[in-house]
Design an enzyme around this catalytic site. Structure first.
Site, PDB file in Angstrom:
ATOM      1  N   ASP A 269       0.861  -1.181   0.000  1.00 12.37           N
ATOM      2  CA  ASP A 269       0.000   0.000   0.000  1.00 12.37           C
ATOM      3  C   ASP A 269       0.905   1.240   0.000  1.00 12.37           C
ATOM      4  O   ASP A 269       2.105   1.143   0.291  1.00 12.37           O
ATOM      5  CB  ASP A 269      -0.889  -0.031   1.243  1.00 12.37           C
ATOM      6  CG  ASP A 269      -1.746   1.208   1.374  1.00 12.37           C
ATOM      7  OD1 ASP A 269      -2.384   1.592   0.378  1.00 12.37           O
ATOM      8  OD2 ASP A 269      -1.736   1.805   2.472  1.00 12.37           O
ATOM      9  N   ASP A 271      -0.122   5.164   1.059  1.00 18.55           N
ATOM     10  CA  ASP A 271      -0.329   6.090   2.180  1.00 18.55           C
ATOM     11  C   ASP A 271      -0.421   5.337   3.505  1.00 18.55           C
ATOM     12  O   ASP A 271      -1.255   4.452   3.678  1.00 18.55           O
ATOM     13  CB  ASP A 271      -1.602   6.910   1.953  1.00 18.55           C
ATOM     14  CG  ASP A 271      -1.553   7.695   0.650  1.00 18.55           C
ATOM     15  OD1 ASP A 271      -0.472   8.206   0.316  1.00 18.55           O
ATOM     16  OD2 ASP A 271      -2.588   7.763  -0.044  1.00 18.55           O
ATOM     17  N   THR A 311      -2.322   1.109  -4.855  1.00 14.97           N
ATOM     18  CA  THR A 311      -2.857   2.168  -3.995  1.00 14.97           C
ATOM     19  C   THR A 311      -4.165   2.731  -4.520  1.00 14.97           C
ATOM     20  O   THR A 311      -4.308   2.992  -5.715  1.00 14.97           O
ATOM     21  CB  THR A 311      -1.819   3.300  -3.839  1.00 14.97           C
ATOM     22  OG1 THR A 311      -2.393   4.386  -3.108  1.00 14.97           O
ATOM     23  CG2 THR A 311      -1.341   3.819  -5.180  1.00 14.97           C
ATOM     24  N   ASN A 312      -5.131   2.909  -3.616  1.00 15.40           N
ATOM     25  CA  ASN A 312      -6.366   3.626  -3.954  1.00 15.40           C
ATOM     26  C   ASN A 312      -6.077   5.115  -3.966  1.00 15.40           C
ATOM     27  O   ASN A 312      -5.528   5.639  -2.986  1.00 15.40           O
ATOM     28  CB  ASN A 312      -7.453   3.344  -2.907  1.00 15.40           C
ATOM     29  CG  ASN A 312      -7.956   1.910  -2.936  1.00 15.40           C
ATOM     30  OD1 ASN A 312      -7.713   1.180  -3.893  1.00 15.40           O
ATOM     31  ND2 ASN A 312      -8.640   1.506  -1.877  1.00 15.40           N
ATOM     32  N   GLN A 313      -6.442   5.801  -5.022  1.00 18.89           N
ATOM     33  CA  GLN A 313      -6.234   7.247  -5.109  1.00 18.89           C
ATOM     34  C   GLN A 313      -7.539   7.935  -5.542  1.00 18.89           C
ATOM     35  O   GLN A 313      -7.675   8.393  -6.677  1.00 18.89           O
ATOM     36  CB  GLN A 313      -5.089   7.561  -6.072  1.00 18.89           C
ATOM     37  CG  GLN A 313      -3.720   7.172  -5.545  1.00 18.89           C
ATOM     38  CD  GLN A 313      -3.390   7.871  -4.233  1.00 18.89           C
ATOM     39  OE1 GLN A 313      -3.627   9.068  -4.086  1.00 18.89           O
ATOM     40  NE2 GLN A 313      -2.845   7.135  -3.268  1.00 18.89           N
ATOM     41  N   LYS A 373      -9.282  -1.296  -3.789  1.00 20.34           N
ATOM     42  CA  LYS A 373      -9.197  -2.215  -2.652  1.00 20.34           C
ATOM     43  C   LYS A 373     -10.381  -1.959  -1.705  1.00 20.34           C
ATOM     44  O   LYS A 373     -10.752  -0.794  -1.517  1.00 20.34           O
ATOM     45  CB  LYS A 373      -7.862  -2.020  -1.924  1.00 20.34           C
ATOM     46  CG  LYS A 373      -6.637  -2.399  -2.744  1.00 20.34           C
ATOM     47  CD  LYS A 373      -5.327  -2.116  -2.008  1.00 20.34           C
ATOM     48  CE  LYS A 373      -5.082  -0.638  -1.807  1.00 20.34           C
ATOM     49  NZ  LYS A 373      -3.784  -0.311  -1.165  1.00 20.34           N
ATOM     50  N   ASP A 398      -1.822  -0.793   5.645  1.00 21.93           N
ATOM     51  CA  ASP A 398      -2.156  -0.250   6.968  1.00 21.93           C
ATOM     52  C   ASP A 398      -3.644  -0.271   7.240  1.00 21.93           C
ATOM     53  O   ASP A 398      -4.107   0.372   8.192  1.00 21.93           O
ATOM     54  CB  ASP A 398      -1.612   1.175   7.114  1.00 21.93           C
ATOM     55  CG  ASP A 398      -2.351   2.176   6.238  1.00 21.93           C
ATOM     56  OD1 ASP A 398      -2.872   1.771   5.172  1.00 21.93           O
ATOM     57  OD2 ASP A 398      -2.411   3.366   6.612  1.00 21.93           O
TER      58      ASP A 398
END
Length: 439
Positions: A269, A271, A311-313, A373, A398
């Site tokens: 991941d 962030d 990563t989700n953005q 995700k 996280d």
């Protein structure tokens, strides 16, 4: 496809290892570098080889002769005077697309994938590119990325080269995408380049630099593409790299990275795992690596596992960040990691978000996709792109969404980052009970 190997250089930086033979004849694990290359080429069915020789070239000719002893056909082009990295190509009778290699590089590559890529793109030139641990002293390739072309899809990497950053060019933040010095070239490119070369070199028209005189001036034609690989490619430019490569070959890492072999990955991941969570990050100045992250990713790099960010953005769908600004943020991440000798093999991001009602939001990215995700779409795409065995791979993040995405993708295990990525890597992935091989 014909293969041309440039083997005429003197190798001044590595003369402390061997100075009595040309650099391609320096031995790694008991075999000349050039023999390792030829064995890889033969395994891929590439047996028509021309070796360009110069300095101490007789050592190469005496060893390989016509190549029949090694199951290939070898001819030679001798440079009586140095012709640069491309001068010989203009004097050879090259009528079809050919694979061009430097004779001082150790690699283990599935060339069938590279050739297929070149043919599918109908390219004048296809450049093999990869991340490495020293991008700051390497030539970097910039490629074109487009927004998703279908609803719910991931951003599209066209692989078209749009810029070339040489070592001396000014650059602040950059993508770690290094020119590996392996190309497939069409004679059409040589024909186009020749029109411009002679006027630029009236005093020495035969001495031609491949990068400066042939490739870079023709980027604007839109027919040069970059083939991104995670396979093992390392030049023997220094004694330190020589020693590292010999160690990698002895422990099996070199062949294990060939994309015909199932790969292993650690998915990360972004962030809260790699960088400090600072709300929604929309500007490069907000991005700051967490302590220990670069060291942790270096451990992954050395282990033989791929290091891939997923990563989700939602800042894209929310209208708070453009695709180009997000690329700058990721460029900063890669630049900061590169300064510490660490690199990411790939970055995947989901630009979608289902919630609506934000000022400036982009409706086209407000959808229930398969990549956000906890859905596993990004991991599945990476597995397809790099031939990854997900059952031997790991997910670190996280949040519960990260853990769930790893489970849905079929990863062996997923871990919460806890007290930091470095501690997580050392505690959970180092030991044989988890099937990992981290050094």
């Amino acid at each position: 496809m014909k293969v041309v190997i440039m083997a005429g250089g003197m190798g001044t930086r590595i003369q402390s290892v061997r100075s009595d033979v040309p650099k391609p004849m320096i031995e790694i694990c008991g075999k000349p570098i050039l023999l390792h290359q030829i064995e890889n080429l033969k395994a891929c069915g590439l047996t028509d080889i021309t070796i360009v020789v110069g300095h101490l070239g007789n050592a190469i000719k005496d060893f390989f002769k016509d190549g029949s002893e090694f199951g290939v056909k070898i001819s030679y082009f001798t440079e009586e005077t140095p012709l640069g990295t491309a001068g010989a190509l203009f004097k050879m009778d090259l009528k079809e697309d050919f694979l061009l290699l430097c004779g001082d590089v150790i690699f283990d590559i599935d060339f069938s994938r590279f050739i297929k890529f070149h043919q599918e793109h109908n390219a004048w030139a296809s450049l093999m590119v990869h991340p490495n641990g020293h991008p700051f002293d390497s030539s970097l390739i910039v490629t074109e990325t487009l927004p998703p072309q279908e609803k719910g899809g991931l951003p599209v990497e066209t692989n078209r080269v749009i810029a070339w950053l040489s070592k001396e060019d000014e650059r602040l933040y950059y993508r770690n995408l290094v020119n590996a010095g392996i190309e497939i070239i069409s004679p059409e490119l040589l024909h186009e380049a020749k029109k411009k070369i002679i006027p630029c070199h009236p005093e020495s028209p035969d001495k031609i630099d491949l990068d400066r005189d042939v490739l870079k001036p023709n980027i604007k034609n839109g027919k040069i593409f970059a083939y991104h690989t995670t396979e093992y490619i390392k030049d023997m430019g220094t004694p330190e790299r020589y020693q590292e490569t010999e160690s990698d070959m002895k422990n099996g890492k070199v062949h294990a990275r060939n994309l015909s072999v199932k790969q292993k990955a650690v998915f990360l991941d972004r962030d809260g795992t790699i960088n400090r969570p600072d709300g929604f990050i929309t500007k490069p100045k907000q991005f700051e690596l967490l302590p220990g992250v670069a060291e942790a990713i270096k451990k992954i790099n050395k282990s033989g596992y791929l290091a891939i960010v997923v990563t989700n953005q939602p800042v894209i769908a929310r209208g708070e960040c453009s695709f180009s600004e997000l690329q700058k943020i990721h460029n900063k991440m890669e630049t900061e990691l590169g300064k510490e000798g660490a690199y990411l093999d790939a970055i995947y991001y989901c630009p979608h978000h289902t919630d609506k009602g934000f000022a400036g939001e982009r409706i086209e990215y407000k959808c229930d996709c398969d990549c956000r995700k906890p859905k596993p779409g990004m991991l599945l795409q990476a597995a397809k792109d790099f031939n990854i065995d997900l059952s031997r791979s790991y997910m670190i993040g996280d949040s519960e969404n990260d853990i769930e995405a790893g489970k849905r993708a079929g990863c062996r295990e997923s871990f919460m980052v806890g007290n930091g990525l470095l501690e997580c890597v050392e505690e959970n992935l180092r030991f044989k009970k988890h099937g990992a091989s981290f050094a």
